[in-house]
Design a protein around this motif. Structure first.
Motif, PDB file in Angstrom:
ATOM      1  N   ILE A  93       0.972  -1.327   0.021  1.00 44.94           N
ATOM      2  CA  ILE A  93       0.183  -0.068  -0.115  1.00 44.94           C
ATOM      3  C   ILE A  93       0.660   1.581   0.468  1.00 44.94           C
ATOM      4  O   ILE A  93       1.071   1.246   0.789  1.00 44.94           O
ATOM      5  N   LEU A  94       0.677   1.637  -0.615  1.00 46.34           N
ATOM      6  CA  LEU A  94       1.449   3.589  -0.948  1.00 46.34           C
ATOM      7  C   LEU A  94       0.536   4.324  -0.152  1.00 46.34           C
ATOM      8  O   LEU A  94      -0.456   4.340  -0.487  1.00 46.34           O
ATOM      9  N   VAL A  95       0.616   5.014   0.273  1.00 45.09           N
ATOM     10  CA  VAL A  95       0.303   6.080   1.582  1.00 45.09           C
ATOM     11  C   VAL A  95       0.803   7.360   1.051  1.00 45.09           C
ATOM     12  O   VAL A  95       2.095   7.664   0.860  1.00 45.09           O
ATOM     13  N   VAL A  96      -0.003   8.226   0.640  1.00 45.39           N
ATOM     14  CA  VAL A  96       0.692   9.211   0.275  1.00 45.39           C
ATOM     15  C   VAL A  96       0.001  10.622   0.970  1.00 45.39           C
ATOM     16  O   VAL A  96      -1.489  11.170   1.034  1.00 45.39           O
ATOM     17  N   GLU A  97       0.623  11.463   2.044  1.00 43.90           N
ATOM     18  CA  GLU A  97       0.110  12.114   2.876  1.00 43.90           C
ATOM     19  C   GLU A  97       1.111  13.031   3.627  1.00 43.90           C
ATOM     20  O   GLU A  97       2.170  12.063   4.032  1.00 43.90           O
ATOM     21  N   ASP A  98       0.681  14.295   3.696  1.00 45.18           N
ATOM     22  CA  ASP A  98       1.811  15.318   3.862  1.00 45.18           C
ATOM     23  C   ASP A  98       1.469  15.339   5.870  1.00 45.18           C
ATOM     24  O   ASP A  98       2.581  15.561   6.536  1.00 45.18           O
ATOM     25  N   ASN A  99       0.745  15.247   6.122  1.00 49.71           N
ATOM     26  CA  ASN A  99       0.971  14.756   7.768  1.00 49.71           C
ATOM     27  C   ASN A  99       0.980  14.063   8.824  1.00 49.71           C
ATOM     28  O   ASN A  99       0.901  13.042   8.899  1.00 49.71           O
ATOM     29  N   ARG A 100       2.146  14.230   9.481  1.00 50.04           N
ATOM     30  CA  ARG A 100       3.318  13.360  10.063  1.00 50.04           C
ATOM     31  C   ARG A 100       2.620  12.637  10.862  1.00 50.04           C
ATOM     32  O   ARG A 100       2.099  11.171  11.186  1.00 50.04           O
ATOM     33  N   ASP A 101       1.316  12.917  11.799  1.00 52.11           N
ATOM     34  CA  ASP A 101       0.284  12.665  12.908  1.00 52.11           C
ATOM     35  C   ASP A 101      -0.349  11.131  12.024  1.00 52.11           C
ATOM     36  O   ASP A 101      -0.418  10.083  12.542  1.00 52.11           O
ATOM     37  N   ASN A 102      -1.003  11.876  10.806  1.00 50.11           N
ATOM     38  CA  ASN A 102      -2.060  10.714   9.932  1.00 50.11           C
ATOM     39  C   ASN A 102      -1.108   9.522   9.217  1.00 50.11           C
ATOM     40  O   ASN A 102      -1.553   8.237   9.316  1.00 50.11           O
ATOM     41  N   MET A 103       0.293   9.652   8.730  1.00 49.13           N
ATOM     42  CA  MET A 103       0.750   8.591   8.497  1.00 49.13           C
ATOM     43  C   MET A 103       1.418   7.822   9.192  1.00 49.13           C
ATOM     44  O   MET A 103       1.104   6.746   9.270  1.00 49.13           O
ATOM     45  N   ILE A 104       1.406   8.648  10.136  1.00 48.83           N
ATOM     46  CA  ILE A 104       1.994   7.406  11.477  1.00 48.83           C
ATOM     47  C   ILE A 104       1.648   6.588  11.933  1.00 48.83           C
ATOM     48  O   ILE A 104       0.481   4.879  11.863  1.00 48.83           O
ATOM     49  N   LEU A 105      -0.128   7.490  12.286  1.00 48.56           N
ATOM     50  CA  LEU A 105      -1.206   6.532  12.435  1.00 48.56           C
ATOM     51  C   LEU A 105      -1.865   5.400  11.730  1.00 48.56           C
ATOM     52  O   LEU A 105      -2.071   3.874  11.572  1.00 48.56           O
ATOM     53  N   ILE A 106      -2.336   5.613  10.531  1.00 48.50           N
ATOM     54  CA  ILE A 106      -1.977   4.832   8.962  1.00 48.50           C
ATOM     55  C   ILE A 106      -1.080   3.921   9.078  1.00 48.50           C
ATOM     56  O   ILE A 106      -1.408   2.720   8.335  1.00 48.50           O
ATOM     57  N   ALA A 107      -0.249   4.266   8.829  1.00 48.54           N
ATOM     58  CA  ALA A 107       1.287   3.085   8.907  1.00 48.54           C
ATOM     59  C   ALA A 107       0.754   1.933   9.556  1.00 48.54           C
ATOM     60  O   ALA A 107       1.626   0.838   9.563  1.00 48.54           O
ATOM     61  N   ASP A 108       0.742   2.137  10.991  1.00 44.75           N
ATOM     62  CA  ASP A 108       0.961   1.569  12.212  1.00 44.75           C
ATOM     63  C   ASP A 108      -0.505   0.694  11.601  1.00 44.75           C
ATOM     64  O   ASP A 108       0.422  -0.430  12.448  1.00 44.75           O
ATOM     65  N   VAL A 109      -1.742   0.922  11.497  1.00 49.62           N
ATOM     66  CA  VAL A 109      -2.331   0.588  11.514  1.00 49.62           C
ATOM     67  C   VAL A 109      -2.597  -0.626   9.898  1.00 49.62           C
ATOM     68  O   VAL A 109      -2.418  -1.927  10.126  1.00 49.62           O
ATOM     69  N   LEU A 110      -2.233   0.085   9.213  1.00 55.20           N
ATOM     70  CA  LEU A 110      -1.990  -1.366   7.696  1.00 55.20           C
ATOM     71  C   LEU A 110      -0.787  -1.883   8.263  1.00 55.20           C
ATOM     72  O   LEU A 110      -0.639  -3.108   7.678  1.00 55.20           O
ATOM     73  N   SER A 111       0.728  -1.129   8.820  1.00 53.67           N
ATOM     74  CA  SER A 111       2.045  -3.032   9.400  1.00 53.67           C
ATOM     75  C   SER A 111       0.731  -3.830  10.104  1.00 53.67           C
ATOM     76  O   SER A 111       0.408  -4.950  10.743  1.00 53.67           O
ATOM     77  N   SER A 112      -0.071  -3.653  11.141  1.00 49.76           N
ATOM     78  CA  SER A 112      -0.609  -4.278  11.822  1.00 49.76           C
ATOM     79  C   SER A 112      -1.605  -5.193  10.921  1.00 49.76           C
ATOM     80  O   SER A 112      -1.767  -6.451  12.185  1.00 49.76           O
ATOM     81  N   LEU A 113      -2.355  -4.880  10.284  1.00 51.02           N
ATOM     82  CA  LEU A 113      -2.858  -5.937   9.022  1.00 51.02           C
ATOM     83  C   LEU A 113      -2.411  -6.551   7.830  1.00 51.02           C
ATOM     84  O   LEU A 113      -2.326  -6.520   7.210  1.00 51.02           O
ATOM     85  N   ASP A 114      -1.295  -6.426   8.122  1.00 52.63           N
ATOM     86  CA  ASP A 114      -0.093  -7.357   7.449  1.00 52.63           C
ATOM     87  C   ASP A 114       0.222  -6.869   6.180  1.00 52.63           C
ATOM     88  O   ASP A 114       0.249  -7.462   5.167  1.00 52.63           O
ATOM     89  N   TYR A 115       0.391  -5.342   5.619  1.00 52.55           N
ATOM     90  CA  TYR A 115       0.261  -5.002   4.174  1.00 52.55           C
ATOM     91  C   TYR A 115       1.607  -4.423   4.681  1.00 52.55           C
ATOM     92  O   TYR A 115       2.278  -3.700   5.816  1.00 52.55           O
TER      93      TYR A 115
END
Ligand code: MN
Length: 128
Positions: free
Chosen positions: A6-28
């Motif tokens: 999954i490529l995440v294009v997001e400039d807001n650092r807090d949103n990026m951290i949140l999304i990346a954590d969730v995606l990693s936990s879902l094994d993406y």
């Protein structure tokens, strides 16, 4: 089978951290881009299975980035899910017009995110 990328294009650092954590936990597998130009470059390098696209981005916004991606043969049918500000329904219309497949409203509901990722990744498999 390889993990979906999954490529995440997001400039807001807090949103990026949140999304990346969730995606990693879902094994993406997560690839992170912080503006539209980087998103365009990393999309071509990493060949993602799906893109999460913030719309309000520096350098090249999410609508323009999506339009550029849709011009490329590899990205004509790839799922691109826009991340839109909650109250801005006009943004959603414009996102779909720019070629986005779907959208998720901010603030992001994590269950909705997980459900839509699964849904669009499965649709992509069925079509191939
Ligand atoms: Mn933004």
């Amino acid at each position: 089978m390889a993990r979906p990328v999954i490529l995440v294009v997001e400039d807001n650092r807090d949103n990026m951290i949140l999304i990346a954590d969730v995606l990693s936990s879902l094994d993406y597998e997560v690839v992170q881009a912080r503006d539209g130009e980087q998103g365009l470059a990393l999309a071509q390098q990493s060949k993602p299975d799906l893109i999460l696209m913030d719309l309000s981005l520096p350098r090249m916004d999410g609508w323009a980035t999506t339009r550029e991606l849709r011009k490329l043969p590899d990205f004509q049918s790839l799922p691109i899910i826009a991340l839109t500000a909650h109250a801005m329904s006009g943004d959603r219309e414009r996102a779909l017009q720019a070629g986005c497949t779907d959208y998720i409203s901010k603030p992001i509901n994590l269950q909705e995110l997980a459900r839509k990722l699964k849904q669009h990744l499965q649709l992509g498999e069925d079509n191939s």
